[in-house]
Design an enzyme around this catalytic site. Structure first.
Site, PDB file in Angstrom:
ATOM      1  CB  THR A 199      -0.952   0.024   1.219  1.00 16.03           C
ATOM      2  OG1 THR A 199      -1.787   1.189   1.139  1.00 16.03           O
ATOM      3  CG2 THR A 199      -0.179   0.040   2.529  1.00 16.03           C
ATOM      4  NE  ARG A 200       0.233   5.736  -4.768  1.00 17.92           N
ATOM      5  CZ  ARG A 200      -0.883   5.652  -5.475  1.00 17.92           C
ATOM      6  NH1 ARG A 200      -1.362   4.469  -5.840  1.00 17.92           N
ATOM      7  NH2 ARG A 200      -1.526   6.733  -5.824  1.00 17.92           N
ATOM      8  CG  HIS A 204      -9.536   4.101   5.740  1.00 24.40           C
ATOM      9  ND1 HIS A 204      -9.362   5.073   6.689  1.00 24.40           N
ATOM     10  CD2 HIS A 204      -9.009   4.601   4.580  1.00 24.40           C
ATOM     11  CE1 HIS A 204      -8.780   6.130   6.147  1.00 24.40           C
ATOM     12  NE2 HIS A 204      -8.555   5.870   4.872  1.00 24.40           N
ATOM     13  CG  HIS A 207      -7.444  -0.766   3.133  1.00 22.83           C
ATOM     14  ND1 HIS A 207      -8.010   0.452   3.431  1.00 22.83           N
ATOM     15  CD2 HIS A 207      -7.162  -0.759   1.810  1.00 22.83           C
ATOM     16  CE1 HIS A 207      -8.044   1.183   2.321  1.00 22.83           C
ATOM     17  NE2 HIS A 207      -7.552   0.473   1.323  1.00 22.83           N
ATOM     18  NE  ARG A 293     -12.113  -2.705 -10.796  1.00 21.81           N
ATOM     19  CZ  ARG A 293     -12.237  -1.511 -11.346  1.00 21.81           C
ATOM     20  NH1 ARG A 293     -11.585  -0.479 -10.839  1.00 21.81           N
ATOM     21  NH2 ARG A 293     -13.009  -1.335 -12.406  1.00 21.81           N
TER      22      ARG A 293
END
Length: 575
Positions: A199-200, A204, A207, A293
């Protein structure tokens, strides 16, 4: 047992070269230096600690061309992203760079020697072909294509490295693990299956639900492995994001998840990037990798379409699954079901059941405006952390960048606006007039196009620093060139704090009026050839095509112009 590294051997150059560290340090005193860029620094750290295994240095031309064309090193090993060290023609001449040269590579932050490069190759890449092949199009709307065009120098230097030391970090040191350290950590905890999450962005509830579901389905643990090197311009800064991740970790079942930081310079290369990320996570010991995605997609191209298809990344990782030897976990988009107070994969929602979602754009809007963020979307501790870094609009700084010809009224408008904003209160107000900056910050500069550009960038730097501290900044240089104004805008939006509030105001007073009312006779001197390179006479002024506001003192009074600027700020929630 953690996954074997890519290529079978973890290329930990720091461990390999530890026994000759002092010899290498002494040798650096006799060598020419290359001070790395921020991206090169990230790349070097992951080469020397084994994160980019099987690489042992920056790519030679043979490796580079094969990676660009075939996603493979010259020896056939799968590797989808070129890892290169760029230098200029002047660097080659001054540093005497040729095959056999040894160069010290230094940290740009503190000038510490990190490695020695033995040059095997000096070559000129085809950047257009690199952009088209690696990123899918030579389109400057792609951040890495823009970087390639504007910041990467004309030549690449390839060769193997000898490691002296890792870059020193002063932030979140306890969360920074090398591949060897993370593998040892997994072994100590007896983690046999590890699902890595890339992740970047802040994380929340969705996730958390996604990663917990992925782990439980595979009877595995979770590695939250966010990027803290270079990401996409405009992303939330890594300090804020890491505080968010730390706030989220207690929400995982006890013992399920571990947080570690990855000093990667992302390329936003979509499908190729997904394969690259899988290789890196394999080197760090993960057995499974979540691919989302539009994984690592940069957004829209110049035609307003997505650079990559939504499932291109998953398809390319699947294509190479037998070589990657890391199991892909397809990202399941999660949605909230208010009727049952739970998250569920979108494709599992029964027909007719109500769902709720908040997009990233909507979340940023709510943070900027101070609007409420529901607890079904995120955790209270996460929202509180984000709000610390994203104060309400009324407390955010901003930059009003006023451009126009000499004697166009820029300075009069700027001074009047400063008084008006001081009357409003709530922020300090800084005024950066072109003439003042010239005298105080840029006295050594002339009026060549290069010096004019440099002066505008200095104004942008100061403006960004003041804006980040919450100030209202009125910058009023002539700024005649489009590329200079664009570079200034990028600097301010990237480094000017929450909101990146930048407004371009074109003082479009006609040249004839500026010249007619020039009491000091400067235009007349330029007409006589006594002043060379004067904007509007013998040097161009490139009018902004789409400023946020266009004003003209031949058509409006200064109070009317000031009022229109105040209304612009009010419309954007800043007053």
């Amino acid at each position: 047992m953690s996954n074997p590294p890519h290529g079978g051997v973890l290329k930990d150059l720091l461990v390999r070269d530890a026994h000759i560290q002092q010899e290498l340090i002494q040798e650096t005193n006799t060598l020419n230096d290359i001070v790395l860029t921020e991206r090169q620094l990230c790349d070097l750290e992951l080469i020397t600690n084994g994160g980019f295994s099987p690489l042992e240095g920056f790519m030679t031309e043979k490796d580079y061309k094969n990676v660009v064309d075939n996603l493979r090193l010259a020896d056939g090993s799968l590797f989808p992203i070129p890892i290169t060290l760029d230098v200029s023609e002047e660097d080659i001449r001054v540093l005497d760079i040729k095959v056999g040269t040894r160069l010290t590579l230094r940290d740009p932050r503190d000038d510490v020697a990190l490695a020695i490069l033995s040059v095997e190759d000096v070559y000129r890449p085809d950047k257009t072909h690199e952009a088209s092949s690696v990123f899918g199009a030579d389109d400057p709307a792609h951040p890495s294509v823009a970087y390639l065009r504007n910041k990467v120098k004309d030549y690449y230097v390839g060769g193997k490295l000898q490691a002296i030391q890792a870059p020193t970090h002063f932030d979140y040191v306890a969360l920074r693990f090398t591949p060897a350290e993370l593998r040892a950590h997994f072994k100590k905890l007896a983690w046999r299956k590890v699902v890595a999450f890339q992740t970047r962005n802040p994380m929340h509830r969705a996730h958390r639900e996604l990663t917990v579901r992925a782990a439980r389905q595979r009877q595995a643990n979770v590695l939250i492995h966010p990027v803290v090197g270079l990401t996409k311009p405009g992303d939330v800064d890594h300090y804020t994001r890491v505080r968010v991740y730390q706030a989220l970790m207690p929400k995982y079942p006890n013992g399920m998840a571990h947080l570690a930081l990855l000093p990667l310079a992302m390329r936003m290369a979509g499908p190729r990037e997904a394969v690259w990320h899988a290789i890196i996570r394999k080197n760090f010991g993960a057995t499974h990798f979540i691919v989302g995605r539009d994984h690592a997609g940069p957004g829209k191209n110049s035609q307003g379409k997505d650079f990559y298809g939504p499932y291109d990344a998953q398809e390319l990782v699947t294509k190479y699954r037998d070589e990657l030897l890391i199991d892909m976990v397809p990202f399941q988009q999660m949605t909230y079901l208010p009727s049952t107070d739970e998250y569920c994969p979108v494709d599992e929602v029964p027909a007719g059941v109500q769902t709720l979602d908040i997009s990233g754009t909507e979340l940023r809007k709510r943070l900027k405006t101070g609007a409420p963020i529901p607890d079904w979307f995120s955790y209270e501790a996460v929202v509180a952390t984000l709000r610390e870094s994203y104060p309400p609009r009324l407390k955010q700084g901003f930059v009003l960048f006023m451009t126009g010809l000499h004697n166009s009224g820029r300075n009069r408008i700027a001074r009047a606006l400063q008084v008006t904003l001081n009357q409003q209160g709530g922020r300090s107000v800084s005024l950066l007039l072109g003439e003042t900056v010239r005298a105080e910050l840029s006295a050594e500069l002339g009026f060549s196009p290069e010096d004019r550009h440099k002066n505008v960038q200095r104004i942008a730097f100061v403006s960004a620093e003041l804006s980040r501290a919450g100030a209202a900044v009125i910058a009023a240089p002539i700024a005649p060139y489009t590329h200079s104004r664009k570079a200034a805008q990028e600097t301010i939006q990237q480094h000017g704090g929450a909101g990146g509030n930048f407004f371009l105001i074109h003082v479009a007073t006609p040249l004839a009026y500026c010249e007619e009312t020039d009491r000091k006779g400067i235009y007349a001197s330029a007409r006589r050839g006594e002043i060379k390179g004067f904007t509007g006479i013998d040097d161009v002024y490139e009018e902004p095509e789409k400023p946020d506001l266009r004003v003209d003192i031949t058509k409006q009074t200064v109070p009317e112009i000031v009022h229109s600027i105040v209304l612009l700020l009010e419309t954007n929630g800043l007053l």
